[in-house]
Design an enzyme around this catalytic site. Structure first.
Site, PDB file in Angstrom:
ATOM      1  N   THR A   1     121.078  -2.415  28.174  1.00  0.00           N
ATOM      2  CA  THR A   1     121.301  -3.845  28.392  1.00  0.00           C
ATOM      3  C   THR A   1     120.087  -4.487  29.047  1.00  0.00           C
ATOM      4  O   THR A   1     119.324  -3.824  29.768  1.00  0.00           O
ATOM      5  CB  THR A   1     122.525  -4.058  29.298  1.00  0.00           C
ATOM      6  OG1 THR A   1     122.608  -5.435  29.694  1.00  0.00           O
ATOM      7  CG2 THR A   1     122.430  -3.210  30.557  1.00  0.00           C
ATOM      8  N   ASP A   2     119.920  -5.792  28.826  1.00  0.00           N
ATOM      9  CA  ASP A   2     118.834  -6.515  29.484  1.00  0.00           C
ATOM     10  C   ASP A   2     119.055  -6.616  30.988  1.00  0.00           C
ATOM     11  O   ASP A   2     118.117  -6.887  31.748  1.00  0.00           O
ATOM     12  CB  ASP A   2     118.667  -7.913  28.882  1.00  0.00           C
ATOM     13  CG  ASP A   2     119.935  -8.764  28.936  1.00  0.00           C
ATOM     14  OD1 ASP A   2     120.974  -8.278  29.416  1.00  0.00           O
ATOM     15  OD2 ASP A   2     119.883  -9.922  28.466  1.00  0.00           O
ATOM     16  N   GLU A   3     120.277  -6.359  31.450  1.00  0.00           N
ATOM     17  CA  GLU A   3     120.575  -6.513  32.872  1.00  0.00           C
ATOM     18  C   GLU A   3     119.880  -5.481  33.752  1.00  0.00           C
ATOM     19  O   GLU A   3     119.806  -5.658  34.968  1.00  0.00           O
ATOM     20  CB  GLU A   3     122.086  -6.479  33.101  1.00  0.00           C
ATOM     21  CG  GLU A   3     122.812  -7.640  32.448  1.00  0.00           C
ATOM     22  CD  GLU A   3     124.252  -7.770  32.886  1.00  0.00           C
ATOM     23  OE1 GLU A   3     124.528  -7.574  34.095  1.00  0.00           O
ATOM     24  OE2 GLU A   3     125.110  -8.067  32.040  1.00  0.00           O
TER      25      GLU A   3
ATOM     26  N   TYR B   1     127.067  -2.255  37.962  1.00  0.00           N
ATOM     27  CA  TYR B   1     127.035  -2.045  36.509  1.00  0.00           C
ATOM     28  C   TYR B   1     125.616  -1.846  36.014  1.00  0.00           C
ATOM     29  O   TYR B   1     125.289  -0.842  35.369  1.00  0.00           O
ATOM     30  CB  TYR B   1     127.674  -3.219  35.776  1.00  0.00           C
ATOM     31  CG  TYR B   1     127.247  -3.296  34.329  1.00  0.00           C
ATOM     32  CD1 TYR B   1     127.557  -2.268  33.432  1.00  0.00           C
ATOM     33  CD2 TYR B   1     126.500  -4.380  33.850  1.00  0.00           C
ATOM     34  CE1 TYR B   1     127.138  -2.324  32.110  1.00  0.00           C
ATOM     35  CE2 TYR B   1     126.085  -4.436  32.535  1.00  0.00           C
ATOM     36  CZ  TYR B   1     126.405  -3.407  31.660  1.00  0.00           C
ATOM     37  OH  TYR B   1     125.980  -3.461  30.356  1.00  0.00           O
TER      38      TYR B   1
ATOM     39  N   LYS C   1     123.598   1.517  34.446  1.00  0.00           N
ATOM     40  CA  LYS C   1     122.930   1.544  33.144  1.00  0.00           C
ATOM     41  C   LYS C   1     121.446   1.887  33.300  1.00  0.00           C
ATOM     42  O   LYS C   1     120.875   2.618  32.486  1.00  0.00           O
ATOM     43  CB  LYS C   1     123.087   0.197  32.435  1.00  0.00           C
ATOM     44  CG  LYS C   1     124.495  -0.101  31.961  1.00  0.00           C
ATOM     45  CD  LYS C   1     124.969   0.883  30.906  1.00  0.00           C
ATOM     46  CE  LYS C   1     124.291   0.666  29.569  1.00  0.00           C
ATOM     47  NZ  LYS C   1     124.827   1.567  28.516  1.00  0.00           N
TER      48      LYS C   1
END
Length: 327
Positions: free
Chosen positions: A132-134, A158, A162
């Site tokens: 994810t870009d997060e 979260y 990741k």
């Protein structure tokens, strides 16, 4: 036939991917492991459940014995890991669950792949980690973009889980020579997305004339991609990506949360007054934006579905499928 193992395939992105992939790759058997947590819905795959090239196993990727059994039985040529706990709010309340699935579960898959593929020197295999870009954290201005080489600076449990999984995947590549690829995508939208996510939340509340809660002042910006475009990008990365590489997947279509809610209300012909500002959540990232030049230039991928068209179709799908939400 070759075998593709997909984890988390009953979830939003995974189920869209499986349906798309099976229709277009007739020389593959697809095996799907999914724990069927609250966000997994086996009915997402009803259209292909009787396909002889599709096999479903209910189970947890943290279960080492199960993973080894699946590896021994099906001997997958490639693995795509969609399985993840993915909701930021839930990670703030229950971070340990995210560490277990997202980091330890990923490591279990990596270990299984290492032992299975290591016997023949990893020839012809790929392990693709869907990230994810997060993991990059937050951009505080409107001019910067994250590159694949950008530092990881996650803000929530979260995104930290990741990022940890990504680092573990990279470590297996460096230590054992495992042929891995990591993709980091912007926010997805489309059919079959679980109702707690932002766009389904807006649609469901609007359809019932309930207020739509928006964190903070609503100016937090997200980059959006239709799930089908994401699926195509994953396939390009799987078949044509270079092992050891990371590929950002983005569209350049950025919208604030407030504007997104307003667009959805307009499509549904509902009053803008349904928008309600609520207290911001802890560690709320201001803006995500990806530089996706690498996948566009090296793998000949680009998004095809414009946000205006895709969002309209998506909202209509939710409106036309009330039974799916009731389930």
């Amino acid at each position: 036939m070759k075998v593709l193992l997909v984890t988390g395939g009953a979830g939003f992105i995974g189920s869209n991917f499986i349906t798309y992939f099976l229709k277009r790759n007739k020389n593959y058997i697809l095996v799907n492991i999914d724990k069927l947590t609250y966000a997994g819905n086996i009915n997402n795959l009803r259209s292909i459940e009787n396909n002889p090239r599709y096999h479903f196993i209910k189970g947890d990727i943290c279960n080492y014995e199960l993973v080894n059994y699946v590896f021994r039985k099906y001997k997958p040529d490639h693995i795509i890991n969609f399985a993840a706990e993915s909701h930021v709010d839930r990670s703030i309340s229950h971070p340990s669950v995210f560490v277990s699935t997202n980091i330890l579960g990923t490591m279990t898959l990596l270990e299984g792949a290492r032992h299975l593929w290591g016997r023949h020197g990893f020839q012809g295999n790929r392990f693709l980690q869907v990230s994810t870009d997060e993991v990059y954290g937050s951009l505080d201005n409107s001019n910067d973009y994250f590159l694949e080489e950008s530092n990881l600076d996650p803000s929530s449990p979260y995104s930290a889980s990741k990022a940890g999984a990504d680092l573990m995947v990279g470590a297996f590549a460096k230590t054992y020579g495992l042929p891995v690829i990591i993709t980091r995508c912007c926010n997805n939208y489309g059919p079959y997305q679980y109702s707690e996510k932002f766009i389904p939340t807006c649609v469901l509340n609007a359809l019932q004339d309930n207020s739509i809660p928006i964190y903070g002042d609503g100016t937090n910006v997200r980059e959006w991609i239709h799930v089908q475009d994401h699926c195509i990008a994953i396939i390009r990365a799987l078949f044509y990506g270079k092992p050891g590489q990371i590929y950002n997947i983005g569209t350049g279509e950025e919208v604030s949360n407030l504007e997104m809610a307003a667009r959805i209300l307009k499509i549904l012909d509902k009053p803008q007054e349904l928008i309600r500002m609520v207290k911001d959540r802890p560690g709320h990232d201001k803006r995500y934006a990806l530089n996706s030049y690498k996948i566009k230039s090296n793998l000949n991928w680009s998004s095809k579905i414009k946000l205006e068209d895709g969002l309209t179709d998506c909202v209509r799908w939710y409106k036309s499928n009330p039974d799916w939400f009731k389930e």
